[in-house]
Structures are given as structure tokens and as C-alpha cells.
Scaffold this motif. Structure first.
Motif, PDB file in Angstrom:
ATOM      1  N   TYR A  13      96.911  27.521  -8.988  1.00  0.00           N
ATOM      2  CA  TYR A  13      95.605  27.843  -9.605  1.00  0.00           C
ATOM      3  C   TYR A  13      95.606  27.789 -11.131  1.00  0.00           C
ATOM      4  O   TYR A  13      94.714  28.350 -11.753  1.00  0.00           O
ATOM      5  N   MET A  40      95.951  22.395 -13.295  1.00  0.00           N
ATOM      6  CA  MET A  40      95.259  21.499 -12.366  1.00  0.00           C
ATOM      7  C   MET A  40      94.382  22.277 -11.388  1.00  0.00           C
ATOM      8  O   MET A  40      93.372  21.758 -10.913  1.00  0.00           O
ATOM      9  N   ASN A  47     106.076  19.939  -8.895  1.00  0.00           N
ATOM     10  CA  ASN A  47     106.420  18.766  -8.079  1.00  0.00           C
ATOM     11  C   ASN A  47     107.371  19.059  -6.907  1.00  0.00           C
ATOM     12  O   ASN A  47     107.277  18.417  -5.864  1.00  0.00           O
ATOM     13  N   LYS A  53     100.222  14.556  -8.864  1.00  0.00           N
ATOM     14  CA  LYS A  53     101.291  13.588  -9.076  1.00  0.00           C
ATOM     15  C   LYS A  53     102.424  14.223  -9.854  1.00  0.00           C
ATOM     16  O   LYS A  53     102.184  15.273 -10.459  1.00  0.00           O
ATOM     17  N   ARG A  90     108.561  22.022 -16.137  1.00  0.00           N
ATOM     18  CA  ARG A  90     108.479  20.595 -16.467  1.00  0.00           C
ATOM     19  C   ARG A  90     109.769  20.033 -17.071  1.00  0.00           C
ATOM     20  O   ARG A  90     109.925  18.826 -17.189  1.00  0.00           O
TER      21      ARG A  90
HETATM   22  N1  LIG Z   1      96.569  14.615 -12.951  1.00  0.00           N
HETATM   23  C1  LIG Z   1      96.975  15.043 -14.131  1.00  0.00           C
HETATM   24  O1  LIG Z   1      96.612  14.521 -15.151  1.00  0.00           O
HETATM   25  C2  LIG Z   1      97.912  16.226 -14.195  1.00  0.00           C
HETATM   26  C3  LIG Z   1      97.953  17.031 -15.350  1.00  0.00           C
HETATM   27  C4  LIG Z   1      98.795  18.142 -15.347  1.00  0.00           C
HETATM   28  C5  LIG Z   1      99.591  18.418 -14.249  1.00  0.00           C
HETATM   29  N2  LIG Z   1      99.563  17.591 -13.168  1.00  0.00           N
HETATM   30  C6  LIG Z   1     100.389  17.886 -11.977  1.00  0.00           C
HETATM   31  O2  LIG Z   1      99.808  19.014 -11.314  1.00  0.00           O
HETATM   32  C7  LIG Z   1     100.812  19.830 -10.717  1.00  0.00           C
HETATM   33  C8  LIG Z   1     100.682  21.234 -11.255  1.00  0.00           C
HETATM   34  O3  LIG Z   1     100.792  21.177 -12.665  1.00  0.00           O
HETATM   35  P1  LIG Z   1     100.065  22.246 -13.606  1.00  0.00           P
HETATM   36  O4  LIG Z   1     100.092  21.695 -14.970  1.00  0.00           O
HETATM   37  O5  LIG Z   1      98.786  22.656 -12.991  1.00  0.00           O
HETATM   38  O6  LIG Z   1     101.116  23.436 -13.493  1.00  0.00           O
HETATM   39  P2  LIG Z   1     100.909  24.950 -13.916  1.00  0.00           P
HETATM   40  O7  LIG Z   1     102.262  25.452 -14.272  1.00  0.00           O
HETATM   41  O8  LIG Z   1      99.775  25.094 -14.866  1.00  0.00           O
HETATM   42  O9  LIG Z   1     100.427  25.604 -12.536  1.00  0.00           O
HETATM   43  C9  LIG Z   1     101.255  25.598 -11.398  1.00  0.00           C
HETATM   44  C10 LIG Z   1     100.673  26.503 -10.333  1.00  0.00           C
HETATM   45  O10 LIG Z   1     101.541  26.481  -9.197  1.00  0.00           O
HETATM   46  C11 LIG Z   1     101.906  27.831  -8.829  1.00  0.00           C
HETATM   47  N3  LIG Z   1     103.258  27.760  -8.264  1.00  0.00           N
HETATM   48  C12 LIG Z   1     104.388  27.474  -8.920  1.00  0.00           C
HETATM   49  N4  LIG Z   1     105.438  27.442  -8.063  1.00  0.00           N
HETATM   50  C13 LIG Z   1     104.927  27.723  -6.839  1.00  0.00           C
HETATM   51  C14 LIG Z   1     105.496  27.871  -5.550  1.00  0.00           C
HETATM   52  N5  LIG Z   1     106.812  27.735  -5.347  1.00  0.00           N
HETATM   53  N6  LIG Z   1     104.660  28.179  -4.531  1.00  0.00           N
HETATM   54  C15 LIG Z   1     103.335  28.367  -4.741  1.00  0.00           C
HETATM   55  N7  LIG Z   1     102.752  28.240  -5.943  1.00  0.00           N
HETATM   56  C16 LIG Z   1     103.540  27.933  -6.969  1.00  0.00           C
HETATM   57  C17 LIG Z   1     101.801  28.612 -10.118  1.00  0.00           C
HETATM   58  O11 LIG Z   1     101.624  29.980  -9.876  1.00  0.00           O
HETATM   59  C18 LIG Z   1     100.566  27.961 -10.757  1.00  0.00           C
HETATM   60  O12 LIG Z   1      99.384  28.478 -10.224  1.00  0.00           O
HETATM   61  C19 LIG Z   1     102.142  19.150 -11.054  1.00  0.00           C
HETATM   62  O13 LIG Z   1     102.529  18.346  -9.979  1.00  0.00           O
HETATM   63  C20 LIG Z   1     101.817  18.287 -12.260  1.00  0.00           C
HETATM   64  O14 LIG Z   1     102.656  17.154 -12.385  1.00  0.00           O
HETATM   65  C21 LIG Z   1      98.732  16.530 -13.121  1.00  0.00           C
END
Ligand SMILES: NC(=O)c1ccc[n+]([C@@H]2O[C@H](COP(=O)([O-])OP(=O)(O)OC[C@H]3O[C@@H](n4cnc5c(N)ncnc54)[C@H](O)[C@@H]3O)[C@@H](O)[C@H]2O)c1
Length: 386
Positions: free
Chosen positions: A14, A17, A85, A106, A178
Motif C-alpha cells: 500500500y 505503487m 520484487n 515490475k 531496493r
Molecule cells: N511501475 C513503476 O513505475 C514502479 C514504480 C515504483 C515501484 N515499482 C514496483 O512496485 C513494487 C513496489 O514498489 P514500491 O515503490 O511501491 O515499494 P514501497 O516500499 O513503497 O512499498 C512496498 C509495500 O509492500 C509492503 N511489503 C513489503 N514486504 C512485504 C511482504 N513481505 N509481504 C507483504 N507486504 C510487504 C510494504 O509494507 C509496502 O506497503 C516493486 O516491485 C517495484 O519494483 C514500479
């Protein structure tokens, strides 16, 4: 699924992304005549206080603290994976086995092997699947694709991409997920290089071979965690080892004979999210930059002598894909809208029973290229893409 039927979403994660996807679900029906209406049914996270706060702020109906409970629920049609990831494969495979349609962020997985298992799971269980390469869905990028398909630039000679960020340049920026190989798979390569690879595949076609090099400039950092967006907090008293690349450079040959040059780095000071490409063909060139995402620059070799040069198209006219759903020409849209377009495509695939793209098959192909670049960097060699 019929017209105007609800599609009930369970989202795992949450933060950054999570916010982008939640916004897209909320706004989809406002702008687009999609046959399905998303219902923000349940959001999941491990920390009860934080997930409850996110549930209320982003407008979800309920929350869970264990993602497995979301997958078990029979009031969920779609699982949306917005977690780091290393969790994608386990969640996606469980969701596929439970018959849920899946959208995941991704890169698809940590390894090619894992990515292939995910593809096999969705295919065996007959669910729709998408990977969130949202930059494909910028109207200017979609229009670039149309120009290429309409043969406006002819045979493509060069594809040139840079994806430049600078958010980890400070050596005190913490060691977040990351920067850990076991959680993220790779660094700049898989985080932002994966988007450049996807755009290249979307726009000009498949890779034939690659060679690259990667570097980690800052090897140790204070331990810490992401706090939303690309922000983080750390503990200066505890240091840990960075196990991924800070920068990845690679060149490629495409199946159609074009040459590609790529740069993915988080050490390009002053470049916040400069995702760019330039394509040079026999009859013209096209270039685009995410930081001015509504604009496309094009050059046509058959323009009148004296007036030749790059011209600027503001891709906000009804003729530009997706743009007509919003405002009058010149009234621009932003980053968040790319996710609305992607989800529009996803739900159409579910409603009309076709497999939308980019999907897990694209994710596998992307992962094969990522792994080939890592291998070539280790061996100082060219690696062909099977
Ligand atoms: N499409 C895009 O342009 C874009 C941009 C940023 C990130 N991403 C991808 O989105 C994904 C998430 O990235 P983000 O930047 O939102 O990360 P973030 O760190 O902002 O959020 C990660 C979320 O996952 C939860 N989480 C972490 N480990 C967990 C687990 N073991 N079980 C359940 N929940 C867990 C965290 O509590 C948090 O809510 C990654 O795969 C990243 O590569 C894509």
C-alpha cells in the motif's frame, strides 16, 4: 463478465505503487467507459496500524494483515501485487491457483526461473495477467508506436534509451529493499532498466543479443527502509552491504537489425525521473522524455528543405490514444494517468476475454534480457537472447 459488472480488487501492499494503483481504480470509471467497475474491496499489509490508515486514506472497504487471507477470500476477483520484487512469485502463483486475475508490479520476479513458473501458473489456471510497465500507456508513447507502425520513420537504425535518477546519490541514503539483491533481484537494471527494455520491445521489437557492464559506486550504507515514494529513513549506527548495481550500461542488437544503447542509473545528479528514448529511422526520428511526458518530438526527412528539424507535438488531441478521455487539447495529464490506462486495458481483457499486454509473457522476456545483461557484465561478453 458482463457490462457494468463489479470487479472486486484485493491489493497486497500500500505504499508508492499502492497509492498509484488505488488512484487508478478510483478514477477509471470517471474518465473511461470500461465494461467493469472496480470495487476497492480489500487492501493487505503486515503492519495493522499502517494498513488501516492506508485503507481509510485510499478508500478501501476492508483490510487484512496476511496476504494469504486475501487470496482465500471468495469476494475477490483480482489480486494486485504492489510489494517488493521477492514477493511477486509466491503471491502470483497462489493467486493464479485460486483462480484470481492478476496484475503485478515490475520486474516480474527475481530470476528467469521464477518468472517462468509465474507464467506457467497463470496459463495453467486460465486467468488474465498483466505486468505494470505503465510507460507504454503514455499517450505520446502510444502515438510514437503508431507512427512506427504506419512506417513514418521507415527502417529503424538506432534505439537510444536513458533512464536517469539520482535519489540514492547521497552515500547516507539508507540500505533499503531496493539495494538488496535477495529482495530486488538487481538494482538500477531491474528497477528502471526494465522499463527501458519494455519500451524498446513495445516500440521496435525483440532483442537478439546484449552486452553490458554494471557498477556499484557506494558499497555500504546505513540500514533503513522506504517510507513512501522514493523516500527512506535509516539508522546511521548500523551499516550494511549494497548487493545490487547503482548503474547499468548495455548495448543491444535487435532482431530487425537495429542497434540499441541503454543507460540505467540512479547516480545521474539532477535527473529525477528522466526516462528518455530516441529512435532514428531511415525516414525520420522520434524522441520522448518522461519529464515532459505529454510531448513527442518528431523529425521527418521528407519535410521541405529549410524547415527540417525536430517538431514538437503536444499529444493531448483526441487522435492521441487515451488523451481524448480527459481535457481539451493542451490541457495536460500526468504520471498517475498512465496507471489508469493500463488498468483500463486489463479490465477490457477480463471483460472481453482476451489476454491484455504487457503480461507475464512480456515479464519473462524482460527478465531473460535482464539476466543476460548481468551475465554479460560478469563475463565481459555478448549474450544472445533465446
Ligand atoms: N511501475 C513503476 O513505475 C514502479 C514504480 C515504483 C515501484 N515499482 C514496483 O512496485 C513494487 C513496489 O514498489 P514500491 O515503490 O511501491 O515499494 P514501497 O516500499 O513503497 O512499498 C512496498 C509495500 O509492500 C509492503 N511489503 C513489503 N514486504 C512485504 C511482504 N513481505 N509481504 C507483504 N507486504 C510487504 C510494504 O509494507 C509496502 O506497503 C516493486 O516491485 C517495484 O519494483 C514500479
Amino acid at each position: 463478465m458482463g457490462v457494468n459488472q463489479k470487479v472486486r480488487i484485493g491489493m497486497i501492499g500500500y505504499q508508492f505503487m499502492g497509492k498509484a494503483h488505488s488512484h487508478a481504480y478510483r478514477d477509471l470509471s470517471f474518465y473511461f467507459e470500461n465494461p467493469l467497475k472496480p470495487e476497492l474491496t480489500v487492501i493487505a499489509g503486515r503492519n495493522e496500524e499502517a494498513v488501516k490508515e492506508a485503507q481509510e486514506k485510499m478508500g478501501w472497504k476492508s483490510y487484512e494483515t496476511d496476504w494469504k487471507k486475501v487470496i482465500e477470500r471468495d469476494d475477490i476477483d483480482v489480486i494486485d501485487i504492489v510489494t517488493p520484487n521477492h514477493t511477486h512469485a509466491e503471491i502470483a502463483i497462489a493467486a493464479a491457483k485460486a483462480g484470481k486475475h492478476i496484475i503485478t508490479e515490475k520486474p516480474l520476479a527475481l530470476t528467469v526461473e521464477e518468472a517462468k513458473e509465474m507464467l506457467q501458473a497463470v496459463e495453467e489456471n486460465g486467468v488474465k495477467h498483466m505486468i505494470c510497465h505503465n510507460y507504454r500507456f503514455v499517450p505520446a508513447v502510444q502515438y510514437a508506436k503508431k507512427l512506427i507502425e504506419d512506417n513514418k520513420i521507415g527502417r529503424v537504425y538506432h534505439y537510444r534509451a536513458n533512464y536517469l535518477q539520482d535519489f540514492i546519490m547521497d552515500p547516507n541514503f539508507p540500505l533499503v529493499w531496493r539495494l538488496k539483491k535477495e529482495v530486488s533481484g538487481s538494482g538500477a537494471l531491474g528497477d528502471i532498466g526494465a522499463h527501458s527494455i519494455d519500451l524498446a520491445r513495445f516500440l521496435i521489437g525483440e532483442f537478439a543479443e546484449v552486452t553490458g557492464t554494471m557498477e556499484t559506486f557506494i558499497k555500504q550504507r546505513p540500514v533503513g527502509e522506504m517510507t513512501g515514494g522514493l523516500n527512506a529513513k535509516g539508522d546511521a549506527n548500523e551499516m550494511g552491504e549494497v548487493t545490487v548495481d547503482d548503474a547499468a550500461l548495455f548495448i543491444a542488437r535487435f532482431e530487425n537489425g537495429a542497434l540499441g544503447t541503454f543507460e540505467a542509473t540512479r547516480f545521474a545528479g539532477g535527473n529525477r525521473n528522466k526516462n528518455k528514448f530516441e529512435i532514428n529511422g531511415e525516414k525520420g526520428s522520434i524522441r520522448w522524455d518522461m519529464e515532459n511526458m505529454n510531448n513527442l518530438e518528431v523529425y521527418f526527412a521528407d519535410d521541405e528543405e529549410g524547415t527540417q528539424g525536430f517538431r514538437l507535438i503536444n499529444c493531448t488531441e483526441a487522435v492521441h490514444p487515451y488523451a481524448g478521455a480527459y481535457w481539451p487539447p493542451g490541457h495536460i495529464i500526468g504520471y498517475e494517468h498512465t496507471f489508469i490506462h493500463l488498468i483500463d486495458e486489463f479490465f477490457r481483457g477480463i471483460a472481453e476475454d482476451y489476454q491484455p499486454a504487457p503480461n507475464f509473457d512480456d515479464g519473462v522476456k524482460n527478465q531473460i534480457i535482464l539476466e543476460a545483461i548481468e551475465k554479460s557484465s560478469e563475463n565481459k561478453s555478448w549474450v544472445s537472447i533465446e
